[in-house]
Design a protein around this motif. Structure first.
Motif, PDB file in Angstrom:
ATOM      1  N   TYR A  20       0.830  -1.197   0.000  1.00 31.04           N
ATOM      2  CA  TYR A  20       0.000   0.000   0.000  1.00 31.04           C
ATOM      3  C   TYR A  20       0.875   1.262   0.000  1.00 31.04           C
ATOM      4  CZ  TYR A  20      -3.294   3.618   0.979  1.00 31.04           C
ATOM      5  OH  TYR A  20      -4.020   4.778   0.877  1.00 31.04           O
ATOM      6  N   ALA A  56      -6.291  -1.833   7.848  1.00 29.37           N
ATOM      7  CA  ALA A  56      -5.883  -0.470   8.209  1.00 29.37           C
ATOM      8  C   ALA A  56      -4.575  -0.516   8.983  1.00 29.37           C
ATOM      9  CB  ALA A  56      -6.980   0.197   9.044  1.00 29.37           C
ATOM     10  N   PHE A  74      -3.579   4.669   7.073  1.00 35.79           N
ATOM     11  CA  PHE A  74      -4.368   4.345   5.885  1.00 35.79           C
ATOM     12  C   PHE A  74      -5.384   3.249   6.176  1.00 35.79           C
ATOM     13  CE2 PHE A  74      -0.826   1.323   5.364  1.00 35.79           C
ATOM     14  CZ  PHE A  74      -1.488   0.145   5.015  1.00 35.79           C
ATOM     15  N   VAL A  75      -6.414   3.251   5.350  1.00 35.76           N
ATOM     16  CA  VAL A  75      -7.402   2.177   5.279  1.00 35.76           C
ATOM     17  C   VAL A  75      -7.388   1.715   3.828  1.00 35.76           C
ATOM     18  CG1 VAL A  75      -9.850   1.570   5.491  1.00 35.76           C
ATOM     19  CG2 VAL A  75      -8.814   3.164   7.128  1.00 35.76           C
ATOM     20  N   PRO A  77      -8.352   0.818   0.198  1.00 37.09           N
ATOM     21  CA  PRO A  77      -9.421   1.432  -0.595  1.00 37.09           C
ATOM     22  C   PRO A  77     -10.744   0.665  -0.571  1.00 37.09           C
ATOM     23  CG  PRO A  77      -7.357   1.588  -1.776  1.00 37.09           C
ATOM     24  CD  PRO A  77      -7.094   0.742  -0.563  1.00 37.09           C
ATOM     25  N   CYS A  79     -12.074  -0.826   1.726  1.00 37.41           N
ATOM     26  CA  CYS A  79     -12.710  -0.741   3.046  1.00 37.41           C
ATOM     27  C   CYS A  79     -12.959   0.700   3.491  1.00 37.41           C
ATOM     28  CB  CYS A  79     -11.844  -1.461   4.076  1.00 37.41           C
ATOM     29  SG  CYS A  79     -11.681  -3.224   3.730  1.00 37.41           S
ATOM     30  N   GLN A  80     -12.657   1.649   2.644  1.00 41.37           N
ATOM     31  CA  GLN A  80     -12.865   3.052   2.995  1.00 41.37           C
ATOM     32  C   GLN A  80     -14.349   3.394   2.994  1.00 41.37           C
ATOM     33  OE1 GLN A  80     -10.325   5.298   0.341  1.00 41.37           O
ATOM     34  NE2 GLN A  80      -8.474   4.467   1.270  1.00 41.37           N
ATOM     35  N   GLY A  81     -14.692   4.439   3.721  1.00 37.41           N
ATOM     36  CA  GLY A  81     -16.072   4.894   3.778  1.00 37.41           C
ATOM     37  C   GLY A  81     -16.928   4.154   4.783  1.00 37.41           C
ATOM     38  N   ARG A  82     -16.316   3.375   5.640  1.00 38.01           N
ATOM     39  CA  ARG A  82     -17.054   2.585   6.637  1.00 38.01           C
ATOM     40  C   ARG A  82     -16.763   3.032   8.070  1.00 38.01           C
ATOM     41  NH1 ARG A  82     -15.877  -3.383   4.026  1.00 38.01           N
ATOM     42  NH2 ARG A  82     -16.436  -2.785   1.901  1.00 38.01           N
ATOM     43  N   TYR A  84     -13.743   3.170   9.406  1.00 42.07           N
ATOM     44  CA  TYR A  84     -12.554   2.519   9.953  1.00 42.07           C
ATOM     45  C   TYR A  84     -11.428   3.508  10.244  1.00 42.07           C
ATOM     46  CZ  TYR A  84     -14.742  -1.887   8.535  1.00 42.07           C
ATOM     47  OH  TYR A  84     -15.595  -2.953   8.364  1.00 42.07           O
ATOM     48  N   GLY A  85     -11.284   4.529   9.417  1.00 48.15           N
ATOM     49  CA  GLY A  85     -10.257   5.541   9.670  1.00 48.15           C
ATOM     50  C   GLY A  85     -10.501   6.246  10.995  1.00 48.15           C
ATOM     51  N   ALA A 110      -6.439  15.003   4.488  1.00 54.03           N
ATOM     52  CA  ALA A 110      -7.333  14.499   5.537  1.00 54.03           C
ATOM     53  C   ALA A 110      -7.513  15.494   6.689  1.00 54.03           C
ATOM     54  CB  ALA A 110      -6.819  13.162   6.062  1.00 54.03           C
TER      55      ALA A 110
END
Length: 139
Positions: A20, A56, A74-75, A77, A79-82, A84-85, A110
């Protein structure tokens, strides 16, 4: 869905972290595997796991006394938008070993995420200085 967060370095998927960072992270594109390993060995690291898979990562460079620098957050891609970050950053900032430290970080994209956790631009940036890595000093 809640993400399990661990600071056990033995659980980290170093190959995925390197992949990543070296291929997708604007701040570390092209980084060598050995550099990633050395950073992990010398930092407090946080892995985020969903269904047994690491999704992550974050690491903290710290003296555990009065300073901590948040790096390489990072999370993946997919899994982003959930959320987790946010879960990961909350866990990092809530770690009892880092209760009394002053935090620093750098980000290009960010600011909103970190502002929600109390980060703000430097009040007096003219007081701070930066020295590039030895290989990047101008001659």
């Amino acid at each position: 869905m809640l993400m399990r967060i661990s600071t056990d370095r033995g659980e980290l998927d170093v190959a995925m972290i390197h992949r990543y960072l070296s291929e997708q992270a604007y701040w570390k594109r092209g980084v060598a595997l050995e550099t990633v390993r050395k950073g992990i060995e010398n930092s407090l690291c946080f892995g985020g796991y969903v269904d047994g898979q690491q999704v992550a990562f974050a690491r903290v460079v710290t003296d555990y006394t009065d300073f901590a620098y948040l790096r390489d957050v990072f999370v993946l891609p997919a899994c982003q938008g959930r959320g987790y970050g946010k879960q990961l950053v909350a866990a990092v900032l809530g770690d009892e070993r880092l209760r009394d430290v002053v935090w620093m970080l750098g980000t290009d994209d960010a600011h909103g995420l970190y502002a929600g956790f109390g980060f703000a631009p430097l009040e007096q940036p003219q007081k701070y200085m930066r020295r590039p890595a030895r290989g990047k000093l101008s001659k």
